[in-house]
Design a protein around this motif. Structure first.
Motif, short mmCIF file in Angstrom:
data_model
loop_
_atom_site.label_atom_id
_atom_site.label_comp_id
_atom_site.label_asym_id
_atom_site.label_seq_id
_atom_site.Cartn_x
_atom_site.Cartn_y
_atom_site.Cartn_z
N THR A 81 59.19 34.13 58.19
CA THR A 81 57.95 34.56 58.69
C THR A 81 57.78 36.11 58.33
N CYS A 82 56.44 36.38 57.98
CA CYS A 82 56.07 37.45 57.52
C CYS A 82 54.63 37.69 57.92
N THR A 83 54.25 38.93 57.66
CA THR A 83 53.05 39.57 58.19
C THR A 83 52.05 40.00 57.16
N VAL A 84 50.83 39.78 57.58
CA VAL A 84 49.68 40.62 56.79
C VAL A 84 48.72 41.34 57.66
N ARG A 85 48.08 42.41 57.17
CA ARG A 85 47.37 43.45 58.00
C ARG A 85 46.41 44.10 57.02
N GLY A 86 45.25 44.13 57.31
CA GLY A 86 44.32 44.64 56.65
C GLY A 86 43.27 43.87 55.76
N TYR A 87 42.92 44.64 54.74
CA TYR A 87 41.81 43.78 53.64
C TYR A 87 42.60 43.34 52.26
N PRO A 88 41.97 42.35 51.94
CA PRO A 88 42.89 41.83 50.54
C PRO A 88 42.14 42.68 49.46
N GLY A 89 42.47 42.26 48.34
CA GLY A 89 41.74 42.86 47.29
C GLY A 89 41.07 41.92 46.40
N ALA A 90 39.91 42.13 45.99
CA ALA A 90 39.36 40.97 45.10
C ALA A 90 38.62 41.48 44.05
N ALA A 91 38.42 40.24 42.99
CA ALA A 91 37.60 40.74 41.87
C ALA A 91 37.44 39.28 41.18
N PHE A 92 36.10 39.32 40.81
CA PHE A 92 35.67 38.14 39.95
C PHE A 92 35.97 38.29 38.39
N LEU A 93 36.23 37.20 37.89
CA LEU A 93 36.77 37.35 36.41
C LEU A 93 35.78 36.22 35.67
N ASP A 94 35.63 36.63 34.38
CA ASP A 94 35.08 35.53 33.68
C ASP A 94 36.05 34.92 32.71
N SER A 96 37.00 35.33 29.81
CA SER A 96 38.04 36.21 29.24
C SER A 96 38.66 37.00 29.97
N GLY A 97 38.81 37.03 31.13
CA GLY A 97 39.68 37.88 32.02
C GLY A 97 38.97 39.18 32.38
N LYS A 98 37.70 39.28 31.94
CA LYS A 98 36.91 40.61 32.17
C LYS A 98 36.37 40.42 33.66
N GLN A 99 36.48 41.51 34.33
CA GLN A 99 35.78 41.84 35.67
C GLN A 99 34.26 41.48 35.81
N LEU A 100 33.88 40.90 36.78
CA LEU A 100 32.32 40.78 36.88
C LEU A 100 31.85 41.67 37.97
N GLY A 101 30.97 42.54 37.79
CA GLY A 101 30.52 43.23 38.88
C GLY A 101 31.41 44.29 39.28
N PRO A 102 31.14 45.01 40.34
CA PRO A 102 32.02 46.16 41.03
C PRO A 102 32.86 45.80 41.83
N ASP A 103 33.82 46.48 42.25
CA ASP A 103 34.79 46.08 43.34
C ASP A 103 34.17 45.74 44.61
N PRO A 104 34.49 44.82 45.33
CA PRO A 104 33.70 44.78 46.72
C PRO A 104 33.92 45.67 47.78
N ARG A 105 33.13 45.89 48.61
CA ARG A 105 33.25 46.64 49.56
C ARG A 105 33.93 46.29 50.82
N ARG A 106 34.18 47.22 51.63
CA ARG A 106 34.72 46.67 52.85
C ARG A 106 34.09 46.93 54.03
N SER A 107 34.08 45.94 54.69
CA SER A 107 33.22 45.94 56.17
C SER A 107 34.07 46.86 57.25
N LEU A 136 38.79 34.10 40.61
CA LEU A 136 38.95 35.18 41.60
C LEU A 136 40.19 35.89 42.08
N LEU A 137 40.36 37.32 41.67
CA LEU A 137 41.73 37.64 41.81
C LEU A 137 41.89 37.93 43.21
N VAL A 138 42.78 37.54 44.19
CA VAL A 138 43.15 37.86 45.39
C VAL A 138 44.39 38.82 45.37
#
Length: 230
Positions: free
Chosen positions: A127-140, A142-153, A190-192
Motif C-alpha cells: 500500500t502506498c500514497t499519492v498526493r498533489g498534482y501529476p506532471g504532464a507533457a505531450f510528445l510528438d 520524435s519525443g519533442k514536447q508539444l506546447g508549454p507545461d500544463p498549469r495547475r488548478s 503523454l508523459l505522466v
C-alpha cells in the motif's frame, strides 16, 4: 565545805576558755589571716569579670581519607544518547514510479472543454500514497514536447492511499481547439510523472488534437483524488 564547792566551777570555766582559744588558733593561719580557698580538681573555672569570651572558630577540617578497603561512593553517569542504530527510520509510504501504471480515461466534454482523467494504479504488492498534482507533457513522434507545461488548478491537495490494484485520478482539461481557434497538434504520447517523483510514465495518446499555442491554448491539471474518474 562551802569554799570547796565554789572552786570547782571556776576551774571548769577556765578549761573551757582555753579549749575555745585552741580551736580558733587551729582554724586560722599563724598570722591570724584566713587561708585562701583550695582549688579542687574537676570543678569549673571561675567566671571572668562579667564578660563572655567567645572561643575561636576551628580551622577548616581536612577531609578524612577513605579507609583502605572501603568502597568509593557510586557515581551517576548521564544517560547515553541514542545512536543512529537505535533511532527508528521513518518509512516512506509514497508511491514510486516503478510501482505505478498510468492510463488516460475517456473524455468527458462540456461547454467547449475537453476533460480527461489521468489515472495512476498501484501495481505493486504494498500500500502506498499519492498526493498533489501529476506532471504532464505531450510528445510528438520524435519525443519533442508539444506546447508549454500544463498549469495547475487552484485545488487543495489530499493524500490518497492506494492499496494494491487501487487507483487515483487527476483531471487534464483544455479548450477544444476547433472551438477556441488555437494552433493544435496531434501528440503521439503523454508523459505522466507521479507526485514527488522524477521518472515519468509514458501513455499512448489517442484522443486527437490538442492546443499547443495561441489563444486559449493552456492545459490545466487538478490534484489527485481516489478512483478512476469523477
Amino acid at each position: 565545805m562551802a569554799k570547796t564547792s565554789q572552786g570547782v566551777p571556776r576551774a571548769a570555766r577556765l578549761a573551757g576558755a582555753v579549749a575555745v582559744l585552741g580551736l580558733l588558733t587551729a582554724c586560722g593561719g599563724g598570722d591570724g589571716t584566713a587561708s585562701p580557698p583550695q582549688k579542687v580538681a574537676g570543678t569549673a573555672a571561675p567566671a571572668t569579670e562579667g564578660r563572655t569570651t567567645a572561643s575561636a572558630a576551628p580551622a577548616d577540617p581536612t577531609p578524612s581519607p577513605v579507609p583502605s578497603g572501603s568502597a568509593a561512593p557510586p557515581t551517576t553517569s548521564p544517560p547515553a544518547s541514542p545512536t543512529a542504530e537505535d533511532t527508528p527510520t521513518a518509512v516512506s509510504t509514497r508511491c514510486h514510479t516503478s510501482e505505478l501504471r498510468a492510463s488516460v480515461g475517456r473524455n468527458d466534454p462540456g461547454a467547449g472543454q475537453w476533460n480527461f482523467p489521468v489515472v495512476l494504479t498501484n501495481a505493486s504488492d504494498r500500500t502506498c500514497t499519492v498526493r498533489g498534482y501529476p506532471g504532464a507533457a505531450f510528445l510528438d513522434a520524435s519525443g519533442k514536447q508539444l506546447g508549454p507545461d500544463p498549469r495547475r488548478s487552484a485545488d487543495t491537495p489530499v493524500t490518497v492511499t492506494l492499496a494494491p490494484g487501487k487507483s487515483a485520478w487527476a483531471g487534464l482539461s483544455f479548450s477544444n481547439p476547433e472551438v477556441s481557434g488555437a494552433r493544435a497538434a496531434t501528440p503521439e504520447s503523454l508523459l505522466v510523472t507521479p507526485p514527488d517523483e522524477r521518472d515519468p510514465l509514458k501513455v499512448a495518446w489517442t484522443a486527437g488534437r490538442v492546443p499547443v499555442s495561441g489563444n486559449a491554448s493552456s492545459v490545466f491539471l487538478t490534484v489527485f483524488a481516489a478512483g478512476t474518474a469523477p
